[in-house]
Design an enzyme around this catalytic site. Structure first.
Site, PDB file in Angstrom:
ATOM      1  N   GLY A  71     123.839 -51.433  81.634  1.00  0.00           N
ATOM      2  CA  GLY A  71     122.421 -51.453  81.265  1.00  0.00           C
ATOM      3  C   GLY A  71     121.553 -51.855  82.427  1.00  0.00           C
ATOM      4  O   GLY A  71     122.005 -51.883  83.576  1.00  0.00           O
ATOM      5  N   ASN A  72     120.300 -52.144  82.145  1.00  0.00           N
ATOM      6  CA  ASN A  72     119.376 -52.573  83.202  1.00  0.00           C
ATOM      7  C   ASN A  72     118.418 -53.615  82.631  1.00  0.00           C
ATOM      8  O   ASN A  72     118.434 -53.915  81.445  1.00  0.00           O
ATOM      9  CB  ASN A  72     118.632 -51.369  83.789  1.00  0.00           C
TER      10      ASN A  72
END
Ligand code: CTP
Length: 400
Positions: A208-209
């Site tokens: 993810g980020n």
């Protein structure tokens, strides 16, 4: 400088308890709030609570402190009146100019902007009487926030829920700062993507980020305030739904692509504020990946995700559709932004500099908006709403 004077009208619905949170946000952000509940509102939340939270006296009737002429003074001196919750009865009285208590008197004497946040059962909201009253109030310049969809009193669900206090607060803040302007995106459908995609490795892990979704939510909220019908495609955000916005929740880049392409079919503008993962794991393990004694872990093999911004820019769903991208850059910000604008083929690219503590999750942003026509619009450091307003200014100009 004097604090802005806000009148918080509270009418008699169960959502009155949520107005306490709105009141707290207003006072903590430096507003002088005078709460004017109706007599029925006091069945739900008592006068002591309103008085303690606002630091001001509270009355429902015009007969208290008559020498101060409160039925005229409170409205005359207000910079903003917000009624939350606004029941069907209060909307009806306001639309017809009835004045049988302090709140309705205040609504008649106020010359400042007025915001109504209705909350009621779906049947009452949909009734032609209520709809006509809402239309009347809007025609006269009041802001009537669309109710949210969800759980109502008891077991019922549907349209009629009071939007989250944080979102009503944002509407109030915008109206105080900008007044009630002509809604320049009225009749337009805009699509905004927000948040960060998550690409699953197994049932418990993902790549993810750090995107919080706040910039995308600010864009959605602002477009709704400017009259647009808004579809917000939200990837893994934990934020309350902006008032009056259709929220579609997705998880991965591929799901984001499907949702954006679908919503973009009849859209006048698409703004891709989401941080989309460029790659996803090539395989998904149906069971949790376990460590093996004495063995190094297998490398994670990645494959490319579709580039949604490039795809919708190359193959526009409608002629004249305006497409906006975001670029997060760490070095050579403007030069890289220009190259990216050309590569993606969009009309506008909002370029901002990112780093560990910059932009992601913060309340503020600073950017330059590059146009395919060679234009460059700097947006100074400020709230994400201010950047959102600039983006919609530029979009509205291109739609005209
Ligand atoms: N974007 C997209 N689909 C992707 C990746 C990004 O639609 N698979 C969109 C983002 O929503 C954003 C813009 O493209 O509006 C820029 O994303 P960014 O990751 O900064 O650019 P990249 O093209 O991935 O370039 P690089 O990673 O080389 O910086």
């Amino acid at each position: 400088m004097d604090k802005p004077k806000v009148v918080l009208g509270v009418s008699g619905g169960i959502a009155a308890y949520k107005a306490c949170e709105l009141l707290r946000r207003l006072t903590e952000s430096g507003h002088d709030v005078r709460v004017v509940p109706t007599a029925s509102a006091l069945h739900f939340v008592g006068a002591a609570t309103w008085s303690a939270l606002s630091g001001n006296p509270v009355s429902t009737e015009v007969w208290d402190d008559v020498h101060e002429v409160p039925h005229v003074r409170i409205g005359q001196h207000a910079d903003l009146v917000v009624v939350a919750p606004a029941t069907a009865d209060t909307l009806a009285k306001a639309a017809h100019g009835l004045a049988d208590d302090l709140l309705t008197n205040t609504l008649l004497t106020a010359r400042c902007p007025v915001v109504f946040a209705p909350a009621m059962h779906t049947e009452m909201w949909e009734h032609p009487a209520t709809q006509e009253n809402v239309a009347t109030l809007r025609r006269r310049g009041a802001v009537v926030i669309e109710p949210a969809v969800g759980r109502l009193t008891g077991v019922d669900t549907g349209k009629g829920r009071l939007p989250e206090p944080a979102e009503i607060f944002e509407v109030c803040r915008r109206v105080l700062a900008r007044g009630v302007a002509e809604p320049d995106l009225k009749g337009r459908h805009v699509v905004v993507s927000a948040g960060g995609t998550r690409e699953p490795l197994d049932p418990v892990r993902f790549l993810g980020n750090r995107s919080s979704g706040k910039q995308g939510y600010a864009l959605a909220r602002t477009a709704a305030a400017r009259g647009a019908r808004v579809t917000l495609v939200a990837a893994n955000t934990g934020l309350p739904d902006p008032a009056g916005v259709d929220v579609v929740r997705i998880g991965t880049a591929v799901q984001l692509r499907d949702a954006v392409l679908k919503a973009a079919q009849d859209a006048d503008a698409v703004v891709m504020a989401a941080a989309v993962a460029d790659f996803r794991p090539a395989t998904y393990a149906a069971g949790k990946i376990k460590k093996q004694d004495g063995q190094d872990p297998d490398p994670i093999v990645l494959v490319r995700n579709p580039d949604i911004l490039a795809e919708i820019s190359a193959d526009r769903a409608r002629p004249g559709q305006v497409i906006v991208g975001f670029a997060a850059e760490t070095d050579d910000v403007l030069a890289n932004g220009r190259k990216k604008l050309e590569r993606k083929g969009c009309d506008l690219l909002v370029v901002n500099e990112v780093g560990e503590s910059k932009t992601f999750g913060s309340e503020e942003n600073e950017a330059v908006v590059l146009g395919a026509d060679g234009s460059e619009t700097p947006v100074p450091h400020g709230p994400k709403e201010a950047l959102a307003e600039t983006v919609w200014d530029l979009v509205a100009r291109r739609l005209r």
